[in-house]
Design a protein around this motif. Structure first.
Motif, PDB file in Angstrom:
ATOM      1  N   ALA A 148       0.838  -1.208   0.000  1.00  0.00           N
ATOM      2  CA  ALA A 148       0.000   0.000   0.000  1.00  0.00           C
ATOM      3  C   ALA A 148       0.867   1.249   0.000  1.00  0.00           C
ATOM      4  CB  ALA A 148      -0.922  -0.010   1.215  1.00  0.00           C
ATOM      5  N   ARG A 149       1.982   1.195   0.719  1.00  0.00           N
ATOM      6  CA  ARG A 149       2.867   2.362   0.740  1.00  0.00           C
ATOM      7  C   ARG A 149       3.488   2.605  -0.646  1.00  0.00           C
ATOM      8  NH1 ARG A 149       4.402   5.946   4.196  1.00  0.00           N
ATOM      9  NH2 ARG A 149       6.276   7.130   3.718  1.00  0.00           N
ATOM     10  N   THR A 150       3.787   1.550  -1.377  1.00  0.00           N
ATOM     11  CA  THR A 150       4.306   1.718  -2.735  1.00  0.00           C
ATOM     12  C   THR A 150       3.269   2.426  -3.612  1.00  0.00           C
ATOM     13  OG1 THR A 150       5.705  -0.243  -2.564  1.00  0.00           O
ATOM     14  CG2 THR A 150       5.145   0.507  -4.783  1.00  0.00           C
ATOM     15  N   TYR A 151       2.018   2.023  -3.511  1.00  0.00           N
ATOM     16  CA  TYR A 151       0.936   2.725  -4.205  1.00  0.00           C
ATOM     17  C   TYR A 151       0.896   4.195  -3.783  1.00  0.00           C
ATOM     18  CZ  TYR A 151      -2.151  -0.554  -6.755  1.00  0.00           C
ATOM     19  OH  TYR A 151      -2.720  -1.390  -7.687  1.00  0.00           O
ATOM     20  N   ALA A 152       0.973   4.423  -2.469  1.00  0.00           N
ATOM     21  CA  ALA A 152       0.853   5.780  -1.938  1.00  0.00           C
ATOM     22  C   ALA A 152       1.979   6.676  -2.444  1.00  0.00           C
ATOM     23  CB  ALA A 152       0.858   5.745  -0.412  1.00  0.00           C
ATOM     24  N   GLN A 153       3.182   6.140  -2.526  1.00  0.00           N
ATOM     25  CA  GLN A 153       4.315   6.929  -3.029  1.00  0.00           C
ATOM     26  C   GLN A 153       4.092   7.331  -4.478  1.00  0.00           C
ATOM     27  OE1 GLN A 153       7.331   4.043  -2.114  1.00  0.00           O
ATOM     28  NE2 GLN A 153       7.900   5.036  -0.184  1.00  0.00           N
ATOM     29  N   ARG A 154       3.542   6.426  -5.268  1.00  0.00           N
ATOM     30  CA  ARG A 154       3.260   6.752  -6.668  1.00  0.00           C
ATOM     31  C   ARG A 154       2.168   7.816  -6.773  1.00  0.00           C
ATOM     32  NH1 ARG A 154       2.065   0.846  -8.620  1.00  0.00           N
ATOM     33  NH2 ARG A 154       1.290   1.901 -10.504  1.00  0.00           N
ATOM     34  N   LEU A 155       1.149   7.702  -5.920  1.00  0.00           N
ATOM     35  CA  LEU A 155       0.079   8.703  -5.925  1.00  0.00           C
ATOM     36  C   LEU A 155       0.601  10.065  -5.471  1.00  0.00           C
ATOM     37  CD1 LEU A 155      -2.855   6.644  -4.398  1.00  0.00           C
ATOM     38  CD2 LEU A 155      -2.778   7.605  -6.703  1.00  0.00           C
ATOM     39  N   ALA A 156       1.441  10.064  -4.438  1.00  0.00           N
ATOM     40  CA  ALA A 156       1.949  11.319  -3.882  1.00  0.00           C
ATOM     41  C   ALA A 156       2.837  12.065  -4.869  1.00  0.00           C
ATOM     42  CB  ALA A 156       2.707  11.049  -2.588  1.00  0.00           C
ATOM     43  N   ALA A 157       3.350  11.371  -5.872  1.00  0.00           N
ATOM     44  CA  ALA A 157       4.201  12.013  -6.883  1.00  0.00           C
ATOM     45  C   ALA A 157       3.374  12.690  -7.975  1.00  0.00           C
ATOM     46  CB  ALA A 157       5.139  10.983  -7.511  1.00  0.00           C
ATOM     47  N   ASN A 158       2.071  12.453  -7.974  1.00  0.00           N
ATOM     48  CA  ASN A 158       1.202  13.025  -9.005  1.00  0.00           C
ATOM     49  C   ASN A 158       0.625  14.368  -8.555  1.00  0.00           C
ATOM     50  OD1 ASN A 158       1.693  10.829 -10.622  1.00  0.00           O
ATOM     51  ND2 ASN A 158      -0.183   9.752 -10.079  1.00  0.00           N
ATOM     52  N   ALA A 159      -0.037  15.050  -9.480  1.00  0.00           N
ATOM     53  CA  ALA A 159      -0.562  16.395  -9.210  1.00  0.00           C
ATOM     54  C   ALA A 159      -1.754  16.324  -8.253  1.00  0.00           C
ATOM     55  CB  ALA A 159      -0.985  17.055 -10.520  1.00  0.00           C
ATOM     56  N   PRO A 160      -1.653  16.918  -7.062  1.00  0.00           N
ATOM     57  CA  PRO A 160      -2.737  16.818  -6.074  1.00  0.00           C
ATOM     58  C   PRO A 160      -4.074  17.336  -6.570  1.00  0.00           C
ATOM     59  CG  PRO A 160      -0.730  17.689  -5.058  1.00  0.00           C
ATOM     60  CD  PRO A 160      -0.485  17.653  -6.539  1.00  0.00           C
ATOM     61  N   MET A 161      -4.065  18.446  -7.329  1.00  0.00           N
ATOM     62  CA  MET A 161      -5.341  19.004  -7.788  1.00  0.00           C
ATOM     63  C   MET A 161      -6.027  18.054  -8.757  1.00  0.00           C
ATOM     64  SD  MET A 161      -4.506  23.076  -8.264  1.00  0.00           S
ATOM     65  CE  MET A 161      -6.183  23.418  -8.808  1.00  0.00           C
ATOM     66  N   VAL A 162      -5.243  17.360  -9.567  1.00  0.00           N
ATOM     67  CA  VAL A 162      -5.827  16.410 -10.517  1.00  0.00           C
ATOM     68  C   VAL A 162      -6.397  15.204  -9.770  1.00  0.00           C
ATOM     69  CG1 VAL A 162      -5.364  14.882 -12.462  1.00  0.00           C
ATOM     70  CG2 VAL A 162      -4.332  17.163 -12.396  1.00  0.00           C
ATOM     71  N   LEU A 163      -5.655  14.711  -8.781  1.00  0.00           N
ATOM     72  CA  LEU A 163      -6.145  13.588  -7.987  1.00  0.00           C
ATOM     73  C   LEU A 163      -7.472  13.938  -7.319  1.00  0.00           C
ATOM     74  CD1 LEU A 163      -2.884  12.315  -6.215  1.00  0.00           C
ATOM     75  CD2 LEU A 163      -3.931  11.469  -8.326  1.00  0.00           C
ATOM     76  N   SER A 164      -7.538  15.131  -6.746  1.00  0.00           N
ATOM     77  CA  SER A 164      -8.752  15.562  -6.059  1.00  0.00           C
ATOM     78  C   SER A 164      -9.907  15.729  -7.037  1.00  0.00           C
ATOM     79  CB  SER A 164      -8.492  16.882  -5.320  1.00  0.00           C
ATOM     80  OG  SER A 164      -9.657  17.347  -4.687  1.00  0.00           O
ATOM     81  N   LEU A 165      -9.625  16.330  -8.187  1.00  0.00           N
ATOM     82  CA  LEU A 165     -10.660  16.533  -9.196  1.00  0.00           C
ATOM     83  C   LEU A 165     -11.229  15.203  -9.674  1.00  0.00           C
ATOM     84  CD1 LEU A 165     -10.778  18.973 -12.136  1.00  0.00           C
ATOM     85  CD2 LEU A 165     -10.851  16.535 -12.640  1.00  0.00           C
ATOM     86  N   LEU A 166     -10.333  14.253 -10.004  1.00  0.00           N
ATOM     87  CA  LEU A 166     -10.794  12.970 -10.519  1.00  0.00           C
ATOM     88  C   LEU A 166     -11.550  12.185  -9.454  1.00  0.00           C
ATOM     89  CD1 LEU A 166      -7.726  11.933 -12.687  1.00  0.00           C
ATOM     90  CD2 LEU A 166      -9.921  12.853 -13.459  1.00  0.00           C
ATOM     91  N   LYS A 167     -11.070  12.251  -8.209  1.00  0.00           N
ATOM     92  CA  LYS A 167     -11.787  11.562  -7.134  1.00  0.00           C
ATOM     93  C   LYS A 167     -13.189  12.152  -6.976  1.00  0.00           C
ATOM     94  CE  LYS A 167     -11.780  10.386  -2.259  1.00  0.00           C
ATOM     95  NZ  LYS A 167     -11.007   9.852  -1.137  1.00  0.00           N
ATOM     96  N   ASP A 168     -13.290  13.462  -7.029  1.00  0.00           N
ATOM     97  CA  ASP A 168     -14.583  14.126  -6.903  1.00  0.00           C
ATOM     98  C   ASP A 168     -15.504  13.744  -8.054  1.00  0.00           C
ATOM     99  OD1 ASP A 168     -16.601  15.893  -6.035  1.00  0.00           O
ATOM    100  OD2 ASP A 168     -15.809  17.489  -7.306  1.00  0.00           O
ATOM    101  N   PHE A 169     -15.001  13.789  -9.271  1.00  0.00           N
ATOM    102  CA  PHE A 169     -15.831  13.486 -10.435  1.00  0.00           C
ATOM    103  C   PHE A 169     -16.286  12.029 -10.429  1.00  0.00           C
ATOM    104  CE2 PHE A 169     -14.500  17.062 -13.604  1.00  0.00           C
ATOM    105  CZ  PHE A 169     -14.939  18.001 -12.688  1.00  0.00           C
ATOM    106  N   VAL A 170     -15.387  11.116 -10.062  1.00  0.00           N
ATOM    107  CA  VAL A 170     -15.763   9.705 -10.002  1.00  0.00           C
ATOM    108  C   VAL A 170     -16.831   9.494  -8.935  1.00  0.00           C
ATOM    109  CG1 VAL A 170     -14.943   7.396  -9.380  1.00  0.00           C
ATOM    110  CG2 VAL A 170     -13.609   8.803 -10.940  1.00  0.00           C
ATOM    111  N   GLY A 171     -16.709  10.221  -7.816  1.00  0.00           N
ATOM    112  CA  GLY A 171     -17.726  10.140  -6.775  1.00  0.00           C
ATOM    113  C   GLY A 171     -19.095  10.552  -7.270  1.00  0.00           C
ATOM    114  N   GLN A 172     -19.133  11.454  -8.244  1.00  0.00           N
ATOM    115  CA  GLN A 172     -20.413  11.877  -8.808  1.00  0.00           C
ATOM    116  C   GLN A 172     -20.965  10.859  -9.808  1.00  0.00           C
ATOM    117  OE1 GLN A 172     -20.596  16.064 -10.032  1.00  0.00           O
ATOM    118  NE2 GLN A 172     -18.707  16.438  -8.909  1.00  0.00           N
TER     119      GLN A 172
END
Length: 247
Positions: free
Chosen positions: A179-203
């Protein structure tokens, strides 16, 4: 935080741990309050992603602590119900994940599981349910979700992986590292994009009745707890024009 739930921040990755291994991480009042506090801390802090896990390797959590007389209100501490979490959350499951704990994992964005993980929702055999589990049908095939909910029988880690509820299966004891390996890969990505996509998928994801009601109540409660409400009441009592600030 409290001793029942720990929050470790390292390299902008939060590791949130239900820390009651002597009770197989059963959920009592302290766990409820600790998880709610953890989601608020994640939202307000600098961490970019969270891992949610349970202490030890026997259980992620076996659900409600039957020795705790209080009635749990899962809406208050399951991410995505009363508390909207804008950052990715990875469940790291080793051992048993039972009842309300399955409700928590279903609301995480990714799931890494040990090959010994077991998922179980026995409420139909016991005679009670809060209804939040209905959202499971949006996170695995409908008939598999119905099997899990209505039969109350064990779903193996391998089967959970096959139906898409688990992203990655790993040898016993390696779920947190994976899980930490996944988290490190996610943390290297653009936070605003991660948040936007999570929000849109939630909709896009269908929502169960309890999830819809909880999100509506979240909006209502934010108004009732707002400075504008207090200003409105004060201005009415003082017979003056209110000065609303939108917060």
């Amino acid at each position: 935080m409290n001793p029942a739930v720990t929050y470790e921040s390292r390299d902008r990755i939060a590791t949130i741990t239900i820390d009651r291994p002597e009770r197989l991480n059963a959920i009592n009042r302290d766990v409820e309050l600790g998880l709610a506090a953890a989601w608020h801390r994640l939202n307000e802090g600098d961490d970019l992603v969270a891992i949610l896990t349970g202490a030890g390797d026997k259980a992620f959590s076996v659900g409600k602590d039957l020795e705790d007389p209080s009635t749990p209100d899962y809406r208050r501490f399951v991410p995505g119900f009363d508390i909207a979490v804008s950052k990715p959350v990875i469940a790291a499951v080793g051992g048993w994940c039972v009842g309300g704990a399955l409700t928590i994992v279903q609301m995480c964005d990714l799931c890494v599981a040990s090959e010994r993980a077991r998922f179980l929702y026995p409420e139909a055999k016991i005679g009670f349910a809060g209804g939040l589990i209905a959202s499971l049908a949006a996170r695995m095939p409908h008939k598999i979700a119905m099997e899990v909910m209505l039969l109350g029988e064990e779903l193996s880690a391998e089967r959970a992986y096959q139906v898409g509820f688990v992203n990655k299966l790993v040898p016993h004891g390696e779920h947190l590292a994976a899980a930490r390996t996944y988290a490190q890969r996610l943390a290297a990505n653009a936070p605003m994009v991660l948040s936007l996509l999570k929000d849109f998928v939630g909709q896009v994801l269908p929502k169960g009745p309890m999830e819809q009601a909880s999100q509506a109540l979240r909006r209502v409660e934010s108004v009732m707890d707002s400075a504008d409400r207090r200003e409105g009441m004060d201005s009415f009592a003082q017979k003056r024009t209110p000065n609303f600030l939108g917060r």
